[in-house]
Design an enzyme around this catalytic site. Structure first.
Site, short mmCIF file in Angstrom:
data_model
loop_
_atom_site.label_atom_id
_atom_site.label_comp_id
_atom_site.label_asym_id
_atom_site.label_seq_id
_atom_site.Cartn_x
_atom_site.Cartn_y
_atom_site.Cartn_z
CB SER A 136 -0.90 0.03 1.23
OG SER A 136 -1.61 1.26 1.25
CE LYS A 190 -3.07 -2.39 -0.39
NZ LYS A 190 -3.52 -2.39 -1.72
CG HIS A 193 -4.87 -0.98 3.97
ND1 HIS A 193 -5.02 -0.47 2.68
CD2 HIS A 193 -4.02 -0.15 4.59
CE1 HIS A 193 -4.31 0.62 2.56
NE2 HIS A 193 -3.68 0.84 3.70
CG ASN A 194 -7.16 -1.53 -0.59
OD1 ASN A 194 -6.16 -1.35 0.09
ND2 ASN A 194 -7.10 -1.69 -1.89
CD GLU A 197 -7.13 3.40 0.15
OE1 GLU A 197 -6.18 2.67 0.51
OE2 GLU A 197 -7.36 3.63 -1.05
P1 NBP Z 1 -1.24 -2.35 -13.80
O1 NBP Z 1 -2.20 -2.98 -12.86
O2 NBP Z 1 -1.75 -1.29 -14.70
O3 NBP Z 1 -0.60 -3.51 -14.71
C1 NBP Z 1 0.25 -3.21 -15.78
C2 NBP Z 1 1.39 -4.20 -15.87
O4 NBP Z 1 0.87 -5.54 -16.04
C3 NBP Z 1 2.27 -3.94 -17.07
O5 NBP Z 1 3.59 -4.17 -16.70
C4 NBP Z 1 1.76 -4.96 -18.09
O6 NBP Z 1 2.72 -5.29 -19.06
C5 NBP Z 1 1.52 -6.13 -17.17
N1 NBP Z 1 0.71 -7.20 -17.76
C6 NBP Z 1 -0.58 -7.22 -18.11
BR1 NBP Z 1 -1.71 -5.79 -18.02
N2 NBP Z 1 -0.99 -8.40 -18.58
C7 NBP Z 1 0.11 -9.18 -18.57
C8 NBP Z 1 0.34 -10.52 -18.92
N3 NBP Z 1 -0.65 -11.30 -19.39
N4 NBP Z 1 1.60 -11.01 -18.77
C9 NBP Z 1 2.58 -10.23 -18.29
N5 NBP Z 1 2.41 -8.95 -17.91
C10 NBP Z 1 1.18 -8.42 -18.04
O7 NBP Z 1 0.05 -1.80 -13.03
P2 NBP Z 1 0.17 -1.00 -11.63
O8 NBP Z 1 -0.83 0.08 -11.54
O9 NBP Z 1 1.61 -0.69 -11.49
O10 NBP Z 1 -0.22 -2.10 -10.54
C11 NBP Z 1 0.46 -3.33 -10.38
C12 NBP Z 1 -0.23 -4.12 -9.29
O11 NBP Z 1 -0.13 -3.39 -8.06
C13 NBP Z 1 -1.73 -4.34 -9.52
O12 NBP Z 1 -2.11 -5.56 -8.98
C14 NBP Z 1 -2.36 -3.23 -8.73
O13 NBP Z 1 -3.70 -3.53 -8.34
C15 NBP Z 1 -1.43 -3.15 -7.53
N6 NBP Z 1 -1.41 -1.87 -6.82
C16 NBP Z 1 -1.47 -0.70 -7.50
C17 NBP Z 1 -1.44 0.51 -6.81
C18 NBP Z 1 -1.46 1.81 -7.55
O14 NBP Z 1 -1.52 2.87 -6.86
N7 NBP Z 1 -1.39 1.81 -8.86
C19 NBP Z 1 -1.34 0.51 -5.42
C20 NBP Z 1 -1.24 -0.69 -4.75
C21 NBP Z 1 -1.28 -1.88 -5.46
P3 NBP Z 1 2.75 -4.51 -20.47
O15 NBP Z 1 3.57 -3.28 -20.24
O16 NBP Z 1 3.39 -5.46 -21.39
O17 NBP Z 1 1.32 -4.19 -20.84
#
Ligand code: NBP
Length: 480
Positions: A136, A190, A193-194, A197
């Site tokens: 988080s 987690k 937690h959400n 939130e």
């Molecule tokens: P995203 O949730 O937007 O995911 C994008 C990533 O997933 C890219 O690297 C993409 O690769 C890859 N991907 C996908 Br889509 N399908 C794929 C597949 N079939 N095989 C391999 N790679 C694949 O990214 P994020 O916002 O950085 O979040 C990552 C995780 O962290 C998620 O589970 C999210 O819920 C969690 N999270 C996010 C936050 C936040 O604030 N954003 C906070 C806490 C937790 P590509 O570049 O090739 O498309």
């Protein structure tokens, strides 16, 4: 780089990139892989001189890591049932043939805890180790130090501990990460937690809406939140609320918040929390109200139409501004305590059902830094559970009992004021309703039982007979 990397990360979107930079900044060499290679190339090119290894293939990535390999997956996770398969599963399937016994795979995404339990079992059968870790703090937390909630075997946690502790946020010198419990415990905590939130955010929005209806300018409301952030409600969400309200649109000079469309979405974790609470028969009415408030907000068209049809009172709030600020402060603080009491009750209930051996005080302590719900009062929650690990409900801890007693008059007045003026306060009133129901020695469920016995011969217990003895009344016939 000829040396093998200490850590590997797959998925270079916002969270992945920031986590990599965080891990690298603590002295570790990190290998990275992304499905779209161009993203990897750009990322490596953007950070020259850092201990980073960009791999073009998964084979190259795996080979670049020191054993036992520590690989964190940060890809989109959207499986909502344990039978669903998503990108995390796709990556795991590709990794399995390349890994060796005892290598560690960490899923740091927002995965549903049941999918985590399935993956944990699946990888263990293959001789691999798995950690489902809730992370988080969003982008900034990932870069500077998130709150991390890892679940899985304690022995695997021990291997990961040095890296997790060094990259996590620190509060009073303590890292905001602990081993939460086995299996899906990390992702479960987690998820709740959400949910908390969601509750915190909605309560803040209700406070803002009361001030708005009472004629405060946006700048005045910003100042209220900024002042509150110096007091007992100091928290990240209160802080960013003050800052967000201060922000002006460069084009029009209007506070940007007032230009934003009042429609909010709700992603998986809020809904999952509600479903899980229902399954466990735990009341989380504040979080529930928060999720439902987002749902109603998203029905903008219907609301605009109804606003022309359904009547309500004319808003007329004459309370002195300073007095109103204090009253809303108390209503917000008390409601927030209820929201945490409910969330922690759910964690406790589930932890017991799953035998996770959760330590609620330590869980609250790792939420003090890095994460979105970080707040000064979390120290008080930690203290409450340190004093009494068996606490049945947070409201009953001396500090919170006293706080609810002191704030309740103002809390009641705010709910009344809002209700009389037709200002929706679903989370404030759900919190108060919970408080009053929980403390009621006698609820009207006696009548409910009579109704049930009337139409369905469900039987009931009597106040004047021993518990466990059931009675039925021959009620009059009403259908002629
Ligand atoms: P995203 O949730 O937007 O995911 C994008 C990533 O997933 C890219 O690297 C993409 O690769 C890859 N991907 C996908 Br889509 N399908 C794929 C597949 N079939 N095989 C391999 N790679 C694949 O990214 P994020 O916002 O950085 O979040 C990552 C995780 O962290 C998620 O589970 C999210 O819920 C969690 N999270 C996010 C936050 C936040 O604030 N954003 C906070 C806490 C937790 P590509 O570049 O090739 O498309």
């Amino acid at each position: 780089m000829s040396q093998k990397s200490d850590f590997g990360l797959i998925g270079l979107a916002v969270m992945g990139q920031n986590l990599v930079l965080n891990v690298e900044s603590r002295g570790f060499q990190v290998s990275v892989f992304n499905r779209t290679t161009a993203t990897t190339d750009e990322f490596i090119a953007k950070h020259p001189g850092k201990k980073l290894v960009g791999a073009k293939t998964l084979e190259e990535f795996v080979q670049s890591l020191a054993t036992p390999r520590k690989i964190q997956i940060m890809v989109k996770s959207n499986a909502v049932k344990d039978s669903d398969r998503d990108a995390v599963d796709a990556v795991i399937e590709q990794l399995i043939p390349l890994l060796e016994k005892d290598d560690i795979v960490i899923d740091g995404g927002n995965s549903y805890y049941l999918t985590t339990e399935r993956r944990d079992k699946y990888l263990a059968e293959k001789g691999l180790r798995f950690i489902g870790a809730g992370v988080s703090g969003g982008e900034e937390g990932a870069r500077k130090g998130p709150s991390i909630m890892p679940g899985g075997p304690a022995s695997t946690w021990e291997v990961m501990k040095p890296i997790f502790e060094s990259i996590s946020a620190k509060v009073d010198g303590e890292p905001c990460v602990i081993h939460i419990g086995t299996g899906g415990a990390g992702h479960y905590v987690k998820m709740i937690h959400n949910g908390i939130e969601y509750g915190d955010m909605q309560l803040i929005c209700e406070a803002y809406n009361i001030f708005k209806n009472a004629g405060f300018t946006t700048d005045e409301i910003a100042k209220v939140f900024t002042d509150w952030n110096d007091g007992d409600m100091q928290s990240y969400l209160i802080q960013i609320t003050g800052k967000a309200l201060e922000q002006k649109d460069p084009e029009t000079g209007t506070p940007i918040v007032e230009l934003i469309v009042d429609k909010a979405g709700q992603k998986g974790t809020g809904q999952w929390t509600l479903l899980n609470a229902a399954e466990n028969a735990v009341v989380i009415s504040t979080i529930n109200a928060a999720v439902e408030a987002r749902i109603l907000s998203s029905k903008k068209k219907a609301r605009v139409a109804a606003s022309k049809e359904l009547t309500g009172p004319t808003v007329n709030i004459t309370t002195d501004k300073a007095e109103l600020v204090q009253k809303v402060h108390d209503a917000l603080y008390a409601s927030k305590v209820i929201s945490y009491a409910q969330g922690l009750d759910l964690i406790k209930t589930m932890g017991e059902a799953k035998n996770w051996g959760l330590d609620l005080g330590r869980i609250a302590s790792i939420w003090r830094g890095g994460c979105i719900i970080r707040a000064r009062f979390l120290n008080k929650i930690t203290d409450a559970y340190r004093e009494n690990a068996e606490l049945s409900n947070l409201m009953l801890a001396p500090f919170f009992k006293d706080l609810l007693s002191k704030t309740q008059q103002n809390w009641r007045e705010v709910v009344s004021l809002a209700t009389l003026n037709g200002i929706p306060v679903p989370a404030f009133s759900a919190s108060l309703g919970y408080y009053d129901s929980y403390r009621a020695e006698r609820l009207p469920a006696n009548l409910l039982q009579a109704q049930r016995d009337f139409f369905g011969a469900h039987t009931y217990e009597r106040t004047d007979k021993p518990e466990g003895e059931f009675f039925h009344t021959e009620w009059p016939e009403v259908i002629g």
